[in-house]
Scaffold this motif. Structure first.
Motif, PDB file in Angstrom:
ATOM      1  N   ALA A   6       5.089  -6.435  16.607  1.00 47.62           N
ATOM      2  CA  ALA A   6       4.620  -5.970  15.306  1.00 47.62           C
ATOM      3  C   ALA A   6       5.767  -5.677  14.355  1.00 47.62           C
ATOM      4  CB  ALA A   6       3.780  -4.713  15.484  1.00 47.62           C
ATOM      5  N   THR A   7       5.493  -5.883  13.077  1.00 48.54           N
ATOM      6  CA  THR A   7       6.366  -5.446  11.995  1.00 48.54           C
ATOM      7  C   THR A   7       5.514  -4.650  11.012  1.00 48.54           C
ATOM      8  OG1 THR A   7       7.745  -7.424  12.181  1.00 48.54           O
ATOM      9  CG2 THR A   7       7.892  -6.170  10.119  1.00 48.54           C
ATOM     10  N   THR A   8       5.963  -3.455  10.656  1.00 44.90           N
ATOM     11  CA  THR A   8       5.241  -2.644   9.688  1.00 44.90           C
ATOM     12  C   THR A   8       6.195  -2.190   8.591  1.00 44.90           C
ATOM     13  OG1 THR A   8       5.626  -0.561  10.865  1.00 44.90           O
ATOM     14  CG2 THR A   8       3.647  -1.808  11.466  1.00 44.90           C
ATOM     15  N   ALA A   9       5.619  -1.819   7.450  1.00 46.77           N
ATOM     16  CA  ALA A   9       6.446  -1.362   6.334  1.00 46.77           C
ATOM     17  C   ALA A   9       5.622  -0.458   5.432  1.00 46.77           C
ATOM     18  CB  ALA A   9       6.985  -2.539   5.531  1.00 46.77           C
ATOM     19  N   ILE A  10       6.330   0.390   4.692  1.00 48.14           N
ATOM     20  CA  ILE A  10       5.714   1.206   3.644  1.00 48.14           C
ATOM     21  C   ILE A  10       6.255   0.684   2.318  1.00 48.14           C
ATOM     22  CG2 ILE A  10       5.365   3.533   2.730  1.00 48.14           C
ATOM     23  CD1 ILE A  10       6.123   4.573   5.552  1.00 48.14           C
ATOM     24  N   ARG A  11       5.472  -0.120   1.640  1.00 42.79           N
ATOM     25  CA  ARG A  11       5.902  -0.726   0.382  1.00 42.79           C
ATOM     26  C   ARG A  11       5.477   0.099  -0.828  1.00 42.79           C
ATOM     27  NH1 ARG A  11       9.711  -3.197  -0.141  1.00 42.79           N
ATOM     28  NH2 ARG A  11       8.993  -4.845  -1.552  1.00 42.79           N
ATOM     29  N   HIS A  12       4.643   1.103  -0.569  1.00 43.13           N
ATOM     30  CA  HIS A  12       4.234   2.040  -1.621  1.00 43.13           C
ATOM     31  C   HIS A  12       4.602   3.455  -1.158  1.00 43.13           C
ATOM     32  CE1 HIS A  12       1.424  -1.391  -2.298  1.00 43.13           C
ATOM     33  NE2 HIS A  12       1.595  -1.096  -3.568  1.00 43.13           N
ATOM     34  N   PRO A  13       5.874   3.816  -1.172  1.00 46.75           N
ATOM     35  CA  PRO A  13       6.252   5.144  -0.676  1.00 46.75           C
ATOM     36  C   PRO A  13       5.716   6.291  -1.530  1.00 46.75           C
ATOM     37  CG  PRO A  13       8.124   4.059  -1.704  1.00 46.75           C
ATOM     38  CD  PRO A  13       7.043   3.036  -1.609  1.00 46.75           C
ATOM     39  N   HIS A  14       5.309   5.987  -2.763  1.00 43.84           N
ATOM     40  CA  HIS A  14       4.685   6.980  -3.633  1.00 43.84           C
ATOM     41  C   HIS A  14       3.448   6.364  -4.271  1.00 43.84           C
ATOM     42  CE1 HIS A  14       8.790   8.597  -3.271  1.00 43.84           C
ATOM     43  NE2 HIS A  14       8.189   9.759  -3.372  1.00 43.84           N
ATOM     44  N   VAL A  15       2.378   7.161  -4.336  1.00 41.72           N
ATOM     45  CA  VAL A  15       1.086   6.696  -4.825  1.00 41.72           C
ATOM     46  C   VAL A  15       0.620   7.616  -5.950  1.00 41.72           C
ATOM     47  CG1 VAL A  15      -1.325   6.285  -4.186  1.00 41.72           C
ATOM     48  CG2 VAL A  15       0.494   5.743  -2.562  1.00 41.72           C
ATOM     49  N   PRO A  16       0.092   7.079  -7.053  1.00 42.05           N
ATOM     50  CA  PRO A  16      -0.381   7.938  -8.144  1.00 42.05           C
ATOM     51  C   PRO A  16      -1.598   8.762  -7.741  1.00 42.05           C
ATOM     52  CG  PRO A  16      -0.106   5.655  -8.865  1.00 42.05           C
ATOM     53  CD  PRO A  16      -0.031   5.645  -7.380  1.00 42.05           C
ATOM     54  N   LEU A  17      -1.605  10.011  -8.152  1.00 43.38           N
ATOM     55  CA  LEU A  17      -2.773  10.868  -7.984  1.00 43.38           C
ATOM     56  C   LEU A  17      -3.722  10.597  -9.152  1.00 43.38           C
ATOM     57  CD1 LEU A  17      -3.691  13.104  -6.016  1.00 43.38           C
ATOM     58  CD2 LEU A  17      -2.705  14.764  -7.616  1.00 43.38           C
ATOM     59  N   ILE A  18      -5.006  10.417  -8.847  1.00 38.73           N
ATOM     60  CA  ILE A  18      -5.963  10.046  -9.890  1.00 38.73           C
ATOM     61  C   ILE A  18      -5.989  11.086 -11.003  1.00 38.73           C
ATOM     62  CG2 ILE A  18      -8.426   9.749 -10.384  1.00 38.73           C
ATOM     63  CD1 ILE A  18      -8.714   8.365  -7.701  1.00 38.73           C
ATOM     64  N   HIS A  19      -6.060  12.344 -10.635  1.00 40.68           N
ATOM     65  CA  HIS A  19      -6.044  13.418 -11.619  1.00 40.68           C
ATOM     66  C   HIS A  19      -4.823  14.288 -11.350  1.00 40.68           C
ATOM     67  CE1 HIS A  19     -10.055  12.271 -12.854  1.00 40.68           C
ATOM     68  NE2 HIS A  19     -10.494  12.393 -11.613  1.00 40.68           N
ATOM     69  N   ASP A  25       1.636   0.476   4.803  1.00 41.70           N
ATOM     70  CA  ASP A  25       0.712  -0.326   4.012  1.00 41.70           C
ATOM     71  C   ASP A  25       0.899  -1.821   4.241  1.00 41.70           C
ATOM     72  OD1 ASP A  25       2.975  -0.993   2.470  1.00 41.70           O
ATOM     73  OD2 ASP A  25       2.569   0.593   1.029  1.00 41.70           O
ATOM     74  N   GLN A  26       1.762  -2.185   5.182  1.00 44.74           N
ATOM     75  CA  GLN A  26       1.927  -3.581   5.615  1.00 44.74           C
ATOM     76  C   GLN A  26       2.014  -3.589   7.139  1.00 44.74           C
ATOM     77  OE1 GLN A  26       1.935  -6.333   3.546  1.00 44.74           O
ATOM     78  NE2 GLN A  26       1.595  -4.915   1.841  1.00 44.74           N
ATOM     79  N   ILE A  27       1.120  -4.339   7.769  1.00 48.62           N
ATOM     80  CA  ILE A  27       1.092  -4.429   9.235  1.00 48.62           C
ATOM     81  C   ILE A  27       0.938  -5.906   9.599  1.00 48.62           C
ATOM     82  CG2 ILE A  27      -0.098  -3.765  11.362  1.00 48.62           C
ATOM     83  CD1 ILE A  27      -1.297  -1.407   9.635  1.00 48.62           C
ATOM     84  N   ALA A  28       1.943  -6.454  10.274  1.00 49.26           N
ATOM     85  CA  ALA A  28       1.886  -7.849  10.720  1.00 49.26           C
ATOM     86  C   ALA A  28       2.080  -7.868  12.234  1.00 49.26           C
ATOM     87  CB  ALA A  28       2.959  -8.682  10.041  1.00 49.26           C
ATOM     88  N   ILE A  29       1.161  -8.509  12.949  1.00 47.69           N
ATOM     89  CA  ILE A  29       1.257  -8.552  14.404  1.00 47.69           C
ATOM     90  C   ILE A  29       1.001  -9.960  14.910  1.00 47.69           C
ATOM     91  CG2 ILE A  29       0.384  -6.178  14.524  1.00 47.69           C
ATOM     92  CD1 ILE A  29      -2.175  -7.428  15.860  1.00 47.69           C
ATOM     93  N   SER A  30       1.476 -10.225  16.113  1.00 48.51           N
ATOM     94  CA  SER A  30       1.084 -11.416  16.852  1.00 48.51           C
ATOM     95  C   SER A  30       1.062 -11.062  18.322  1.00 48.51           C
ATOM     96  CB  SER A  30       2.040 -12.585  16.599  1.00 48.51           C
ATOM     97  OG  SER A  30       3.330 -12.296  17.095  1.00 48.51           O
ATOM     98  N   GLY A  31       0.278 -11.807  19.067  1.00 46.23           N
ATOM     99  CA  GLY A  31       0.178 -11.530  20.490  1.00 46.23           C
ATOM    100  C   GLY A  31      -0.629 -12.598  21.197  1.00 46.23           C
TER     101      GLY A  31
END
Length: 366
Positions: A210-223, A234-240
């Motif tokens: 597996a390879t994973t990543a956080i490409r959005h380390p900060h997310v806007p709060l709606i209010h 927010d990115q998960i790639a696997i093979s098996g």
């Protein structure tokens, strides 16, 4: 409902997390229970004394101070836990201690160890977990097509699934899903549901890289006009490798601006199957296309006999209703067809293997 169904004893249900103002318990579980029939709501537990009183007034059943007290009630046969994942263990264990059947929403636990603890405590007690994709008429049909040789020998399985969450603006109520330590992440929710349904069709992965990543380390709060940190991948790639040697590859993407979606392609020696959905496949309609030999896949209609609630086909409670149908039948002496706590452990084992592989950069054998 048939006359035979009306003569069945009603299964008394208590819901932990039932609100007067909405939420998944009131908005999904209660309509599904009503659709299936054979159940009767008889108690609830709220998030606070005030919310419990309000919910009791709306739903017309007693409010209990705790999950344990609810489970101890003589007229409760099934305890349904529909609260946030970090609270599951502390609510499920007392209900199991009372010897009552328990339905726990997915994600089941914050991690594998917690899942194993709950499954160990459930030995000899009927349990159910909210991996309702396995109750989907379409995925049950897909599993039958593969097992009956529609594609011949499975050679490969390719999955692409995307979620708009985990990168786009988030509400205060959903902030906990951004925290990797709280168990309600994209890996557990979006990917967990999708890979569970796929596994029912083609089998369990024997190993994973597996390879994973956080490409959005900060997310806007709606209010609030500010960004909040996100530690969930927010990115998960696997093979098996699947049983028999077929290769599975999957990519789960989060925070997708162009919209959610799911696709699965099963390539075999004698044919191909494709399944697509406009959003998470356990809550939205799934379209199937297939071809034998070298033809182009064409749409295949679901055969009769799979869908017990066709009027709900486009409803997000469609698969949940089928799950409750299986739960009702099992509690009345029928076969066990709905995933249980042991199945939840198997799914958590895969998520744990993905996490360990991504951290080490190595293939993990299950």
């Amino acid at each position: 409902m048939s006359s035979d169904a009306t003569r069945r004893p009603l299964i008394g249900v208590g819901v932990v997390g039932l609100s007067a103002t909405g939420g998944w318990g009131a908005g999904a579980h209660l309509p599904a229970l009503s659709t299936v029939g054979g159940f009767e709501l008889r108690g609830l537990v709220g998030s606070s004394p005030a919310s419990a009183r309000a919910a009791s007034a709306v739903h017309g059943v007693p409010a209990y101070a705790s999950a344990g007290a609810l489970a101890e009630a003589d007229d409760i046969d099934l305890v349904v836990v529909t609260v946030k994942t970090p609270q599951h263990r502390d609510l499920v264990l007392p209900a199991l201690g009372a010897g009552k059947a328990v339905f726990c929403e997915w994600p089941f636990a914050v991690d594998l160890r917690e899942a194993e603890d709950m499954a160990a405590a459930a030995q000899g007690i009927p349990t159910f977990v909210g991996l309702q994709g396995r109750s989907s008429p379409t995925f049950r049909w897909l599993a039958d097509l593969v097992s009956n040789g529609f594609v011949g020998e499975v050679l490969s399985v390719t999955i692409s699934t995307a979620a708009t969450e985990w990168g786009t603006p988030v509400s205060e109520r959903m902030l906990y899903t951004l925290d990797r330590q709280l168990g309600a992440t994209m890996m557990a929710i979006a990917f967990g549901h999708a890979i569970d349904s796929v596994s029912m069709v083609v089998g369990e992965l024997q190993d994973v890289v597996a390879t994973t990543a956080i490409r959005h380390p900060h997310v806007p709060l709606i209010h609030g006009g500010r960004d909040v940190p996100m530690t969930a991948e927010d990115q998960i790639a696997i093979s098996g490798t699947l049983p028999g040697g077929a290769v599975l590859s999957a990519h789960q993407r989060g925070g997708i601006a162009s919209g959610a979606g799911f696709s699965m392609t099963v390539d075999g020696s004698d044919g191909t199957l494709q399944a697509t959905a406009p959003n998470h496949p356990h809550v939205t309609p799934v379209t199937v296309r297939g071809a034998r030999g070298h033809g182009r896949p064409t749409e295949m209609p679901l055969p009769d006999g799979y869908d017990q609630y066709p009027r709900l086909a486009r409803s997000p409670i469609h698969t949940l209703a089928h799950a409750y149908g299986g739960i009702r039948d099992q509690l009345l002496g029928g076969a066990a067809v709905v995933p249980d706590f042991d199945d939840a452990v198997i799914r958590h084992q895969l998520l744990d293997a993905i996490t360990r592989s991504a951290a080490s950069g190595r293939r993990v054998h299950r």
